[in-house]
Design an enzyme around this catalytic site. Structure first.
Site, PDB file in Angstrom:
ATOM      1  N   ASP A 179      20.805  12.158  11.138  1.00 36.66           N
ATOM      2  CA  ASP A 179      21.896  12.344  12.097  1.00 36.66           C
ATOM      3  C   ASP A 179      21.857  11.315  13.211  1.00 36.66           C
ATOM      4  OD1 ASP A 179      19.638  13.242  13.350  1.00 36.66           O
ATOM      5  OD2 ASP A 179      20.436  15.184  13.957  1.00 36.66           O
TER       6      ASP A 179
ATOM      7  N   GLU B 215      22.181  12.566  23.758  1.00 40.55           N
ATOM      8  CA  GLU B 215      23.600  12.414  23.417  1.00 40.55           C
ATOM      9  C   GLU B 215      24.485  13.354  24.224  1.00 40.55           C
ATOM     10  OE1 GLU B 215      22.896  11.491  18.692  1.00 40.55           O
ATOM     11  OE2 GLU B 215      22.793  13.538  19.411  1.00 40.55           O
TER      12      GLU B 215
HETATM   13  P1  NAD Z   1      11.601  20.175  13.654  1.00 44.49           P
HETATM   14  O1  NAD Z   1      10.863  18.995  14.179  1.00 44.49           O
HETATM   15  O2  NAD Z   1      11.382  21.506  14.258  1.00 44.49           O
HETATM   16  O3  NAD Z   1      11.311  20.308  12.081  1.00 44.49           O
HETATM   17  C1  NAD Z   1      11.340  19.239  11.189  1.00 44.49           C
HETATM   18  C2  NAD Z   1      10.372  19.521  10.052  1.00 44.49           C
HETATM   19  O4  NAD Z   1      10.506  18.468   9.076  1.00 44.49           O
HETATM   20  C3  NAD Z   1       8.901  19.550  10.481  1.00 44.49           C
HETATM   21  O5  NAD Z   1       8.323  20.794  10.152  1.00 44.49           O
HETATM   22  C4  NAD Z   1       8.272  18.378   9.685  1.00 44.49           C
HETATM   23  O6  NAD Z   1       6.947  18.640   9.264  1.00 44.49           O
HETATM   24  C5  NAD Z   1       9.225  18.295   8.497  1.00 44.49           C
HETATM   25  N1  NAD Z   1       9.200  17.026   7.784  1.00 44.49           N
HETATM   26  C6  NAD Z   1       9.168  15.765   8.293  1.00 44.49           C
HETATM   27  N2  NAD Z   1       9.153  14.868   7.277  1.00 44.49           N
HETATM   28  C7  NAD Z   1       9.198  15.582   6.120  1.00 44.49           C
HETATM   29  C8  NAD Z   1       9.226  15.224   4.740  1.00 44.49           C
HETATM   30  N3  NAD Z   1       9.161  13.950   4.361  1.00 44.49           N
HETATM   31  N4  NAD Z   1       9.296  16.206   3.812  1.00 44.49           N
HETATM   32  C9  NAD Z   1       9.336  17.521   4.187  1.00 44.49           C
HETATM   33  N5  NAD Z   1       9.296  17.916   5.487  1.00 44.49           N
HETATM   34  C10 NAD Z   1       9.242  16.959   6.434  1.00 44.49           C
HETATM   35  O7  NAD Z   1      13.154  19.786  13.713  1.00 44.49           O
HETATM   36  P2  NAD Z   1      14.442  20.746  13.619  1.00 44.49           P
HETATM   37  O8  NAD Z   1      14.864  21.197  14.964  1.00 44.49           O
HETATM   38  O9  NAD Z   1      14.229  21.761  12.541  1.00 44.49           O
HETATM   39  O10 NAD Z   1      15.513  19.678  13.137  1.00 44.49           O
HETATM   40  C11 NAD Z   1      15.416  19.088  11.854  1.00 44.49           C
HETATM   41  C12 NAD Z   1      16.340  17.901  11.781  1.00 44.49           C
HETATM   42  O11 NAD Z   1      17.688  18.345  11.825  1.00 44.49           O
HETATM   43  C13 NAD Z   1      16.173  16.908  12.911  1.00 44.49           C
HETATM   44  O12 NAD Z   1      16.183  15.601  12.360  1.00 44.49           O
HETATM   45  C14 NAD Z   1      17.376  17.131  13.789  1.00 44.49           C
HETATM   46  O13 NAD Z   1      17.766  15.959  14.481  1.00 44.49           O
HETATM   47  C15 NAD Z   1      18.396  17.553  12.763  1.00 44.49           C
HETATM   48  N6  NAD Z   1      19.492  18.389  13.272  1.00 44.49           N
HETATM   49  C16 NAD Z   1      20.734  18.134  12.787  1.00 44.49           C
HETATM   50  C17 NAD Z   1      21.789  18.910  13.203  1.00 44.49           C
HETATM   51  C18 NAD Z   1      23.155  18.681  12.621  1.00 44.49           C
HETATM   52  O14 NAD Z   1      24.131  19.208  13.117  1.00 44.49           O
HETATM   53  N7  NAD Z   1      23.261  17.935  11.546  1.00 44.49           N
HETATM   54  C19 NAD Z   1      21.595  19.928  14.147  1.00 44.49           C
HETATM   55  C20 NAD Z   1      20.311  20.179  14.602  1.00 44.49           C
HETATM   56  C21 NAD Z   1      19.246  19.394  14.160  1.00 44.49           C
END
Ligand code: NAD
Length: 351
Positions: free
Chosen positions: A237, A66
């Site tokens: 997101d 993005e």
């Molecule tokens: P990451 O991959 O490091 O961590 C995600 C975690 O979620 C993993 O440890 C995984 O095991 C866990 N997980 C997956 N399914 C699960 C479930 N059903 N129950 C519990 N845990 C579960 O990712 P990250 O960098 O920490 O990002 C997390 C999310 O936040 C991503 O989807 C990312 O796109 C989003 N994000 C959003 C914003 C925002 O501004 N809203 C900013 C950054 C990241």
């Protein structure tokens, strides 16, 4: 920002990952989260000045890439960011990013920065800033569901900005929970490792969902959500990537960054297009109300908006002044005669 003078050698300050980490340690992580929240709030309060557009997304089966541009009329900024939930299996980050600020008057870039770490900081600062407006005033415990790369930042921002004292962790991968608990040890939070999402939300006034899975997931079901909680939903997101059961959305008052983007990417993509939402900038300027009762369920349907990255880059630009935490990048051609670009290239030929 004033226009560059022609005699300035146009170097662009570049903040590498290494220098971003040095900057964080020189400021202090909680101080930096608080400082970022101040800049983000300041920009939400001058919302109407900004050029706003939903981010430009390029989707693939594996994830999304993005571009997130905005401008306040004096400074232009954009972030490049990806979201690839499967990446961690290959030892890669789910989210990586870099960003740029430019001088609107000349069009010249004035800052290039890593934004993988900065995105984690700005997302956490935004979550906590919003929780300060919406969470119950006495909130002391947060459930942190999804213990990946963002989770420690989210926890520390809620401690620094909202004043929580306890975080209850859950992830389907126990190793992720153990990693987060270890990283948060000694940083002023009581950390409780839980074995289910149901256990994690026990006694929590704030529930953060921050999981990564490219599907309509149900991290929280309707029966898990009691009256009065604040939900900080970070992980949904992207189109086809959500975390909450639709029934929760019907009971909650929903607060969003920029509706045209959130309706495409947020939890509310599961609702009809006219489902009511409140814009955060209006809460922050006092034009709309935030939490109005102790029993209300408030939901921040977070997707991350360009102005938050703009604010974060603005903060970094201010903070690196008079430090060694950047390198000068020679990324702008600057012939003495602006029209003699070719001559400059020709004179650089090896003798
Ligand atoms: P990451 O991959 O490091 O961590 C995600 C975690 O979620 C993993 O440890 C995984 O095991 C866990 N997980 C997956 N399914 C699960 C479930 N059903 N129950 C519990 N845990 C579960 O990712 P990250 O960098 O920490 O990002 C997390 C999310 O936040 C991503 O989807 C990312 O796109 C989003 N994000 C959003 C914003 C925002 O501004 N809203 C900013 C950054 C990241």
């Amino acid at each position: 920002m004033s226009k560059l003078s022609p005699s300035d050698k146009a170097y662009v300050p570049f903040v590498s990952v290494d220098n971003m980490m040095k900057l964080i340690h020189s400021i202090g992580i909680e101080q930096m989260l608080t400082g970022l929240a101040d800049y983000i709030e300041e920009d939400f309060k001058r919302w109407e000045l900004f050029d706003k557009t939903p981010r430009v997304a390029s989707h693939s089966a594996e994830g999304v890439i993005e571009l997130m541009p905005t401008s306040d009329g004096e400074v232009y900024g954009f972030k490049y960011v990806n979201g690839h939930p499967m990446n961690t299996r290959e030892g890669l980050q789910t989210v990586t990013a870099f960003g740029l600020l430019a001088d609107v008057a000349s069009g010249y870039p004035v800052l290039l920065s890593e934004m993988t770490i900065l995105t984690a900081l700005r997302t956490a600062a935004t979550s906590a800033l919003v929780a300060r407006y919406l969470a119950p005033k006495s909130a002391h415990t947060m459930a942190m569901i999804g213990n990946g790369a963002q989770s420690e930042f989210q926890s520390l921002a809620m401690r620094a900005i909202v004043g929580i004292t306890t975080v209850r962790l859950f992830d389907i991968d126990r190793a992720a929970t153990q990693k987060t608990a270890k990283n948060l040890a000694g940083l002023g939070l009581d950390v409780v490792e839980c074995t289910s999402a149901e256990a994690a939300i026990e006694g929590a006034q704030i529930i953060t969902t921050c999981t990564a899975d490219k599907q309509y997931a149900t991290i929280l079901t309707d029966n898990m959500i009691g009256a009065g909680v604040h939900i900080n939903a970070i992980g949904g997101d992207c189109p086809g990537k959500t975390e909450l059961a639709p029934a929760i959305l019907k009971r909650a008052d929903i607060f969003v960054e920029f509706p045209p983007q959130t309706r495409i990417e947020g939890e509310i993509q599961q609702m009809p297009e006219d489902h009511p939402v409140t814009e955060l900038w209006q809460v922050m300027t006092g034009a709309a109300t935030g939490r109005t009762s102790a029993t209300q369920i408030t939901l921040f349907d977070s997707v991350g908006f360009a102005t938050e990255d703009f604010s974060a880059l603005r903060y970094v630009r201010d903070k690196i002044q008079y430090t060694e935490f950047f390198q000068d990048l020679d990324m702008l051609a600057d012939p003495d005669d602006p029209r003699d670009l070719f001559g400059m290239v020709r004179r650089a030929a090896p003798q």
